[in-house]
Scaffold this motif. Structure first.
Motif, PDB file in Angstrom:
ATOM      1  N   VAL A   9       0.868  -1.191   0.000  1.00 57.70           N
ATOM      2  CA  VAL A   9       0.000   0.000   0.000  1.00 57.70           C
ATOM      3  C   VAL A   9       0.895   1.229   0.000  1.00 57.70           C
ATOM      4  CG1 VAL A   9      -1.767   1.290   1.262  1.00 57.70           C
ATOM      5  CG2 VAL A   9      -1.805  -1.229   1.226  1.00 57.70           C
ATOM      6  N   GLY A  10       0.837   2.000  -1.107  1.00 57.20           N
ATOM      7  CA  GLY A  10       1.647   3.223  -1.221  1.00 57.20           C
ATOM      8  C   GLY A  10       2.733   3.076  -2.249  1.00 57.20           C
ATOM      9  N   VAL A  13       8.474   6.282  -2.921  1.00 53.86           N
ATOM     10  CA  VAL A  13       9.759   5.641  -3.201  1.00 53.86           C
ATOM     11  C   VAL A  13       9.915   4.337  -2.425  1.00 53.86           C
ATOM     12  CG1 VAL A  13      11.191   6.794  -1.413  1.00 53.86           C
ATOM     13  CG2 VAL A  13      12.185   6.215  -3.652  1.00 53.86           C
ATOM     14  N   GLY A  15       7.422   2.188  -1.166  1.00 55.98           N
ATOM     15  CA  GLY A  15       6.535   1.118  -1.632  1.00 55.98           C
ATOM     16  C   GLY A  15       6.858   0.675  -3.041  1.00 55.98           C
ATOM     17  N   VAL A  32      -0.771  -0.794  -4.536  1.00 58.48           N
ATOM     18  CA  VAL A  32      -2.000   0.011  -4.528  1.00 58.48           C
ATOM     19  C   VAL A  32      -1.657   1.429  -4.107  1.00 58.48           C
ATOM     20  CG1 VAL A  32      -4.364   0.139  -3.663  1.00 58.48           C
ATOM     21  CG2 VAL A  32      -3.161  -2.043  -3.625  1.00 58.48           C
ATOM     22  N   GLY A  36      -1.770   7.312  -7.398  1.00 59.21           N
ATOM     23  CA  GLY A  36      -0.786   6.873  -8.387  1.00 59.21           C
ATOM     24  C   GLY A  36       0.625   7.318  -8.052  1.00 59.21           C
ATOM     25  N   ALA A  42       2.309  13.127  -2.685  1.00 57.49           N
ATOM     26  CA  ALA A  42       3.277  12.195  -2.093  1.00 57.49           C
ATOM     27  C   ALA A  42       4.562  12.922  -1.698  1.00 57.49           C
ATOM     28  CB  ALA A  42       3.591  11.084  -3.089  1.00 57.49           C
ATOM     29  N   ARG A  49      15.705  15.134  -5.240  1.00 57.36           N
ATOM     30  CA  ARG A  49      16.070  14.831  -3.858  1.00 57.36           C
ATOM     31  C   ARG A  49      17.591  14.654  -3.811  1.00 57.36           C
ATOM     32  NH1 ARG A  49      12.071  16.794  -2.123  1.00 57.36           N
ATOM     33  NH2 ARG A  49      10.237  15.738  -1.325  1.00 57.36           N
ATOM     34  N   ALA A 169      -6.387   2.955  -5.796  1.00 57.72           N
ATOM     35  CA  ALA A 169      -7.462   2.869  -4.790  1.00 57.72           C
ATOM     36  C   ALA A 169      -6.896   3.329  -3.457  1.00 57.72           C
ATOM     37  CB  ALA A 169      -7.962   1.431  -4.662  1.00 57.72           C
ATOM     38  N   ALA A 200       3.276   1.201   3.130  1.00 57.93           N
ATOM     39  CA  ALA A 200       4.353   2.173   2.915  1.00 57.93           C
ATOM     40  C   ALA A 200       3.698   3.495   2.497  1.00 57.93           C
ATOM     41  CB  ALA A 200       5.318   1.669   1.843  1.00 57.93           C
ATOM     42  N   GLU A 315       7.495  13.368   7.291  1.00 59.25           N
ATOM     43  CA  GLU A 315       6.820  12.437   8.210  1.00 59.25           C
ATOM     44  C   GLU A 315       7.933  11.919   9.111  1.00 59.25           C
ATOM     45  OE1 GLU A 315       6.249  11.862   4.649  1.00 59.25           O
ATOM     46  OE2 GLU A 315       8.303  11.132   4.718  1.00 59.25           O
ATOM     47  N   GLY A 339      10.196   8.480   6.889  1.00 58.74           N
ATOM     48  CA  GLY A 339      11.372   8.942   6.125  1.00 58.74           C
ATOM     49  C   GLY A 339      12.104  10.108   6.776  1.00 58.74           C
TER      50      GLY A 339
HETATM   51  C1  LIG Z   1      10.985  19.230   1.294  1.00 59.65           C
HETATM   52  C2  LIG Z   1      11.539  17.839   1.404  1.00 59.65           C
HETATM   53  C3  LIG Z   1      12.867  17.607   1.088  1.00 59.65           C
HETATM   54  C4  LIG Z   1      13.398  16.334   1.202  1.00 59.65           C
HETATM   55  N1  LIG Z   1      14.694  16.143   0.821  1.00 59.65           N
HETATM   56  C5  LIG Z   1      15.218  14.902   0.821  1.00 59.65           C
HETATM   57  C6  LIG Z   1      16.493  14.693   0.277  1.00 59.65           C
HETATM   58  O1  LIG Z   1      17.143  15.619  -0.206  1.00 59.65           O
HETATM   59  N2  LIG Z   1      16.985  13.428   0.281  1.00 59.65           N
HETATM   60  C7  LIG Z   1      16.290  12.383   0.785  1.00 59.65           C
HETATM   61  O2  LIG Z   1      16.809  11.263   0.771  1.00 59.65           O
HETATM   62  N3  LIG Z   1      15.025  12.547   1.271  1.00 59.65           N
HETATM   63  C8  LIG Z   1      14.487  13.771   1.297  1.00 59.65           C
HETATM   64  N4  LIG Z   1      13.213  13.988   1.755  1.00 59.65           N
HETATM   65  C9  LIG Z   1      12.469  12.856   2.356  1.00 59.65           C
HETATM   66  C10 LIG Z   1      11.897  11.916   1.315  1.00 59.65           C
HETATM   67  O3  LIG Z   1      11.290  12.636   0.274  1.00 59.65           O
HETATM   68  C11 LIG Z   1      10.897  10.972   2.009  1.00 59.65           C
HETATM   69  O4  LIG Z   1      11.549  10.310   3.089  1.00 59.65           O
HETATM   70  C12 LIG Z   1      10.352   9.907   1.050  1.00 59.65           C
HETATM   71  O5  LIG Z   1       9.992  10.459  -0.191  1.00 59.65           O
HETATM   72  C13 LIG Z   1       9.143   9.230   1.684  1.00 59.65           C
HETATM   73  O6  LIG Z   1       8.656   8.247   0.794  1.00 59.65           O
HETATM   74  P1  LIG Z   1       7.457   7.288   1.162  1.00 59.65           P
HETATM   75  O7  LIG Z   1       7.411   6.254   0.102  1.00 59.65           O
HETATM   76  O8  LIG Z   1       7.588   6.850   2.581  1.00 59.65           O
HETATM   77  O9  LIG Z   1       6.146   8.207   1.164  1.00 59.65           O
HETATM   78  P2  LIG Z   1       5.277   8.934  -0.078  1.00 59.65           P
HETATM   79  O10 LIG Z   1       6.231   9.316  -1.136  1.00 59.65           O
HETATM   80  O11 LIG Z   1       4.471   9.940   0.557  1.00 59.65           O
HETATM   81  O12 LIG Z   1       4.417   7.739  -0.604  1.00 59.65           O
HETATM   82  C14 LIG Z   1       3.251   7.306   0.058  1.00 59.65           C
HETATM   83  C15 LIG Z   1       2.233   6.907  -0.982  1.00 59.65           C
HETATM   84  O13 LIG Z   1       1.129   6.310  -0.303  1.00 59.65           O
HETATM   85  C16 LIG Z   1      -0.043   6.623  -0.990  1.00 59.65           C
HETATM   86  N5  LIG Z   1      -1.167   6.436  -0.063  1.00 59.65           N
HETATM   87  C17 LIG Z   1      -1.434   7.124   1.057  1.00 59.65           C
HETATM   88  N6  LIG Z   1      -2.519   6.633   1.682  1.00 59.65           N
HETATM   89  C18 LIG Z   1      -2.937   5.596   0.934  1.00 59.65           C
HETATM   90  C19 LIG Z   1      -4.012   4.678   1.056  1.00 59.65           C
HETATM   91  N7  LIG Z   1      -4.879   4.715   2.094  1.00 59.65           N
HETATM   92  N8  LIG Z   1      -4.194   3.745   0.092  1.00 59.65           N
HETATM   93  C20 LIG Z   1      -3.326   3.685  -0.960  1.00 59.65           C
HETATM   94  N9  LIG Z   1      -2.296   4.528  -1.116  1.00 59.65           N
HETATM   95  C21 LIG Z   1      -2.098   5.458  -0.184  1.00 59.65           C
HETATM   96  C22 LIG Z   1       0.161   8.061  -1.431  1.00 59.65           C
HETATM   97  O14 LIG Z   1      -0.627   8.395  -2.544  1.00 59.65           O
HETATM   98  C23 LIG Z   1       1.660   8.073  -1.773  1.00 59.65           C
HETATM   99  O15 LIG Z   1       1.903   7.884  -3.153  1.00 59.65           O
HETATM  100  C24 LIG Z   1      12.621  15.253   1.668  1.00 59.65           C
HETATM  101  C25 LIG Z   1      11.276  15.473   1.986  1.00 59.65           C
HETATM  102  C26 LIG Z   1      10.746  16.752   1.845  1.00 59.65           C
HETATM  103  C27 LIG Z   1       9.307  16.971   2.172  1.00 59.65           C
END
Ligand SMILES: Cc1cc2nc3c(=O)[nH]c(=O)nc-3n(C[C@H](O)[C@H](O)[C@H](O)COP(=O)(O)OP(=O)(O)OC[C@H]3O[C@@H](n4cnc5c(N)ncnc54)[C@H](O)[C@@H]3O)c2cc1C
Length: 388
Positions: A9-10, A13, A15, A32, A36, A42, A49, A169, A200, A315, A339
């Motif tokens: 789920v998610g 990067v 997931g 899922v 998208g 996201a 990054r 979804a 994720a 987060e 992250g």
């Molecule tokens: C301003 C900023 C600068 C950053 N700079 C850096 C950097 O330079 N280097 C670095 O390494 N990291 C950096 N980060 C951190 C990095 O971007 C995050 O740690 C990482 O992108 C988190 O990825 P994720 O997959 O956990 O979450 P997300 O990318 O948020 O993915 C979660 C996904 O889950 C989906 N989702 C949510 N709820 C549901 C549900 N109920 N059902 C289905 N899907 C769902 C969402 O649509 C989304 O696509 C930065 C972050 C920010 C905000």
């Protein structure tokens, strides 16, 4: 039709890479996502990054970062997509005994390239950088910028080419049988069953698991600004300026890459933010703060117009280490996220690690930091601004 081996789920990067490695390991996998891969809400969806090995005196994350970099390079080449731009990362050091000196000592010990540069050396290599409030700089020549949204979309496409299924979804945990989750369920009642689940969902994890994660993951709004150089001024292009971090000042920036303007962001925490309903309009105070910082560091950019902005979210866990662990009450559920503003670069290694753990590997040395149940202390200083 029998239930797949895995539902992720998610498609951020974390997931997307987990799904990719799961397919590579032969698991039938459904990924899922509510909107998208690469969707604008996201956390993974900005254009760029930073990928760097420096983590002060922490010797664990540099190894993960280097392995992740090797994957970003290799798969970018394999997929015919440029996902990494080797700009180098320049760390502005305000005093001798800080994060930068600790990083130089740690990376040198690990055999990862890093140089110490005097103010004269910075001035002769990048005369557009103002250094009069600095002591020296650390430079990681093999680090740089990742094309973030493109990377997430790229790995999801590769997952689909290898037989994985992507579905759009918004789902939440569904029915339980003892200590096992049977399925996830969408708002329309549609269910997807599987043998195992990885959640994720980035900043949405506390929404999905409020009791478990409500106190463990804080979501804050983070403004990012792109400034326009003067016409014909190439000094802020990646050919002429590295990616940079002002650790003590809590600012970071990426030079112009891939047709975008040079970008910067403050690493101080913004206010609490709702990633679903929050408006993505930056605070005007962020523009003033960014200009004030640019006057101190990249003065020729300070009077340029803001040409693009983004509102993203961190987060963050209390100690800024990620969460990668089995749900304490559900044997077939893993939580991956937290992250904490530095997770993107590690995406390929995080996904690889999750699949190793799903297939039975035990946590290795240093990996207890990802646990859901260990007490988490103060911020570990892994990211500029994280300890302020
Ligand atoms: C301003 C900023 C600068 C950053 N700079 C850096 C950097 O330079 N280097 C670095 O390494 N990291 C950096 N980060 C951190 C990095 O971007 C995050 O740690 C990482 O992108 C988190 O990825 P994720 O997959 O956990 O979450 P997300 O990318 O948020 O993915 C979660 C996904 O889950 C989906 N989702 C949510 N709820 C549901 C549900 N109920 N059902 C289905 N899907 C769902 C969402 O649509 C989304 O696509 C930065 C972050 C920010 C905000």
């Amino acid at each position: 039709m029998s239930a797949p081996d895995l539902v992720v789920v998610g498609a951020g990067v974390m997931g997307a890479w987990t799904s990719f490695w799961a397919r590579r390991a032969g698991l039938s996998t459904i990924l899922v996502d509510a909107w998208g891969p690469g969707n604008p809400r996201a956390t993974s969806a900005d254009d760029t990054r930073i990928i760097r090995s420096s983590h002060g005196s922490d010797g664990f994350y540099p190894g993960w970062s280097r392995r992740a970099l090797a994957h970003w390079r290799r798969f970018g080449d394999e997929w015919g997509e440029q996902l990494f731009v080797e700009t180098g990362v320049l760390w502005f050091a305000h005093h001798e005994d800080g994060f930068e000196t600790a990083s130089i000592d740690t990376l040198t010990g690990l055999g990862i390239p890093i140089e110490r540069l005097s103010l004269d050396e910075i001035g002769s290599r990048w005369p557009q950088v103002r250094t009069d409030d600095l002591a020296f700089a650390a430079f990681e020549p093999e680090a740089g910028g990742l094309l973030a949204r493109r990377g997430v979309v790229g790995v999801t496409r590769a997952f689909e080419r290898e037989g994985g299924q992507l579905r759009i979804a918004a789902v939440r945990p569904g029915r339980l049988h003892g200590s096992r989750l049977i399925d996830v369920v969408g708002a329309d009642g549609a269910r997807i069953a599987a043998e195992r689940f990885v959640f994720a969902a980035g900043p949405w994890l506390p929404v999905l698991f409020p009791t478990l994660l409500g106190g463990l993951v804080s979501v804050t709004r983070q403004d990012v600004l792109y400034f326009g150089p003067a016409p014909g001024d190439e000094r802020f292009d990646h050919a002429h300026l590295p990616t940079w971090v002002d650790y003590d000042g809590a600012w970071f920036g990426v030079p112009a890459v891939d047709g975008r303007a040079p970008k910067l962001g403050s690493d101080d925490y913004g206010p609490p933010f709702d990633p679903t309903t929050g408006e993505r309009l930056i605070d005007p105070d962020s523009v003033d703060a960014a200009r004030a910082f640019l006057r101190r560091r990249l003065p020729a950019l300070a009077d340029g117009p803001v040409v693009e902005t983004r509102v993203c979210q961190y987060e963050t866990t209390p100690d800024t280490n990620f969460i990668i662990d089995r749900h304490p009450e559900l044997d077939n559920v893993w939580i991956v996220g937290g992250g904490s503003g530095h997770g993107f670069k590690h995406g390929p290694r995080i996904g690889e690690y999750v699949v190793e753990r799903l297939l039975g590997a035990a946590a290795g040395p240093g990996e207890e930091r990802f646990s859901l149940t260990i007490p988490r202390g103060a911020p570990a200083g892994l990211r500029s601004g994280s300890s302020r």
